[in-house]
Design an enzyme around this catalytic site. Structure first.
Site, PDB file in Angstrom:
ATOM      1  N   ARG A 174     -24.628  17.001   1.959  1.00 42.88           N
ATOM      2  CA  ARG A 174     -24.034  16.289   3.085  1.00 42.88           C
ATOM      3  C   ARG A 174     -24.967  16.327   4.294  1.00 42.88           C
ATOM      4  NH1 ARG A 174     -19.134  14.814   1.374  1.00 42.88           N
ATOM      5  NH2 ARG A 174     -18.259  16.162  -0.243  1.00 42.88           N
ATOM      6  N   ASP A 175     -25.059  15.177   4.968  1.00 40.40           N
ATOM      7  CA  ASP A 175     -25.865  15.091   6.185  1.00 40.40           C
ATOM      8  C   ASP A 175     -25.246  15.982   7.258  1.00 40.40           C
ATOM      9  OD1 ASP A 175     -28.013  12.703   7.328  1.00 40.40           O
ATOM     10  OD2 ASP A 175     -26.978  13.970   8.792  1.00 40.40           O
ATOM     11  N   ASN A 235     -34.672   4.923   5.259  1.00 43.56           N
ATOM     12  CA  ASN A 235     -35.410   4.674   6.487  1.00 43.56           C
ATOM     13  C   ASN A 235     -36.870   4.980   6.201  1.00 43.56           C
ATOM     14  OD1 ASN A 235     -33.080   4.063   7.995  1.00 43.56           O
ATOM     15  ND2 ASN A 235     -32.694   6.233   8.355  1.00 43.56           N
ATOM     16  N   GLU A 284     -36.753  10.267  10.341  1.00 42.65           N
ATOM     17  CA  GLU A 284     -36.980  11.510  11.095  1.00 42.65           C
ATOM     18  C   GLU A 284     -37.525  12.612  10.206  1.00 42.65           C
ATOM     19  OE1 GLU A 284     -33.236  12.435  12.879  1.00 42.65           O
ATOM     20  OE2 GLU A 284     -33.379  10.787  14.322  1.00 42.65           O
ATOM     21  N   VAL A 285     -37.092  12.636   8.969  1.00 45.22           N
ATOM     22  CA  VAL A 285     -37.536  13.683   8.037  1.00 45.22           C
ATOM     23  C   VAL A 285     -38.447  13.028   6.992  1.00 45.22           C
ATOM     24  CG1 VAL A 285     -36.822  15.416   6.354  1.00 45.22           C
ATOM     25  CG2 VAL A 285     -35.412  15.013   8.390  1.00 45.22           C
ATOM     26  N   HIS A 307     -35.729  10.351   1.076  1.00 46.32           N
ATOM     27  CA  HIS A 307     -34.292  10.555   0.857  1.00 46.32           C
ATOM     28  C   HIS A 307     -33.571   9.226   0.996  1.00 46.32           C
ATOM     29  CE1 HIS A 307     -35.174  11.153   5.119  1.00 46.32           C
ATOM     30  NE2 HIS A 307     -33.997  10.611   5.371  1.00 46.32           N
ATOM     31  N   HIS A 330     -29.880   7.640   1.993  1.00 52.01           N
ATOM     32  CA  HIS A 330     -28.583   7.907   2.605  1.00 52.01           C
ATOM     33  C   HIS A 330     -27.502   7.180   1.804  1.00 52.01           C
ATOM     34  CE1 HIS A 330     -30.176   9.264   6.676  1.00 52.01           C
ATOM     35  NE2 HIS A 330     -31.237   8.630   6.208  1.00 52.01           N
TER      36      HIS A 330
HETATM   37  P1  5GP Z   1     -33.884   9.937   8.424  1.00 50.40           P
HETATM   38  O1  5GP Z   1     -33.685   9.562   9.863  1.00 50.40           O
HETATM   39  O2  5GP Z   1     -35.167  10.681   8.212  1.00 50.40           O
HETATM   40  O3  5GP Z   1     -33.694   8.786   7.486  1.00 50.40           O
HETATM   41  O4  5GP Z   1     -32.681  10.897   8.075  1.00 50.40           O
HETATM   42  C1  5GP Z   1     -32.743  12.282   8.157  1.00 50.40           C
HETATM   43  C2  5GP Z   1     -31.333  12.782   8.077  1.00 50.40           C
HETATM   44  O5  5GP Z   1     -31.372  14.169   7.796  1.00 50.40           O
HETATM   45  C3  5GP Z   1     -30.552  12.618   9.387  1.00 50.40           C
HETATM   46  O6  5GP Z   1     -29.391  11.826   9.152  1.00 50.40           O
HETATM   47  C4  5GP Z   1     -30.205  14.049   9.797  1.00 50.40           C
HETATM   48  O7  5GP Z   1     -28.936  14.171  10.346  1.00 50.40           O
HETATM   49  C5  5GP Z   1     -30.343  14.804   8.481  1.00 50.40           C
HETATM   50  N1  5GP Z   1     -30.756  16.188   8.638  1.00 50.40           N
HETATM   51  C6  5GP Z   1     -31.797  16.654   9.396  1.00 50.40           C
HETATM   52  N2  5GP Z   1     -31.913  17.990   9.284  1.00 50.40           N
HETATM   53  C7  5GP Z   1     -30.935  18.375   8.426  1.00 50.40           C
HETATM   54  C8  5GP Z   1     -30.555  19.657   7.907  1.00 50.40           C
HETATM   55  O8  5GP Z   1     -31.132  20.697   8.212  1.00 50.40           O
HETATM   56  N3  5GP Z   1     -29.490  19.682   7.047  1.00 50.40           N
HETATM   57  C9  5GP Z   1     -28.826  18.540   6.680  1.00 50.40           C
HETATM   58  N4  5GP Z   1     -27.808  18.678   5.825  1.00 50.40           N
HETATM   59  N5  5GP Z   1     -29.171  17.321   7.144  1.00 50.40           N
HETATM   60  C10 5GP Z   1     -30.211  17.238   8.007  1.00 50.40           C
END
Ligand code: 5GP
Length: 115
Positions: free
Chosen positions: A29-30, A88, A96-97, A101, A103
């Protein structure tokens, strides 16, 4: 590629609400959900982003990620009404990460176009 927080989650060094795991994929879960169901489907292999993928090499992995998303959507009771799958990619894509991944978002009506 620099390791991200997702590698630590995959190695269970930091906790996450895991909903599915097999040899190649982990789903959890996010931490900051954007919908009632917001789950990240993450390959265990370190791939930074969509532009590092190609169909020949990663087709099976991508297919598996879709299978996992479909199974979780059923498990979460959102398969019938529908859901959204999002990758993304890069700065403008809102990534961001930098560990690949997908979603899985559902449990409410999604807006289009996305922000
Ligand atoms: P991005 O913006 O890279 O597509 O999505 C990264 C997602 O990872 C974001 O929705 C953010 O809330 C989630 N996220 C970042 N750090 C963590 C974490 O430590 N644990 C979990 N479960 N989600 C995370």
């Amino acid at each position: 590629m620099a390791e991200t927080i997702f590698s630590k989650i995959i190695r269970k060094e930091i906790p996450a609400a895991i909903v599915y795991e097999n040899e190649t994929v982990l789903a959890f879960r996010d931490i900051n959900p954007a919908a009632p169901t917001h789950i990240l489907v993450v390959p265990k292999i370190e791939i930074a982003k969509v532009t590092d993928l190609n169909g020949k090499e990663h087709g099976a992995l991508l297919g598996e990620m879709i299978d996992v998303a479909n199974a979780i959507a059923k498990q979460e009771g959102i398969a019938e009404k529908g859901f959204r799958l999002v990758f993304n990619c890069g700065d403008d894509g809102g990534q961001e990460v930098y560990h690949l991944h997908m979603h899985l978002l559902g449990g409410r009506k999604m807006n289009w176009p996305p922000g």
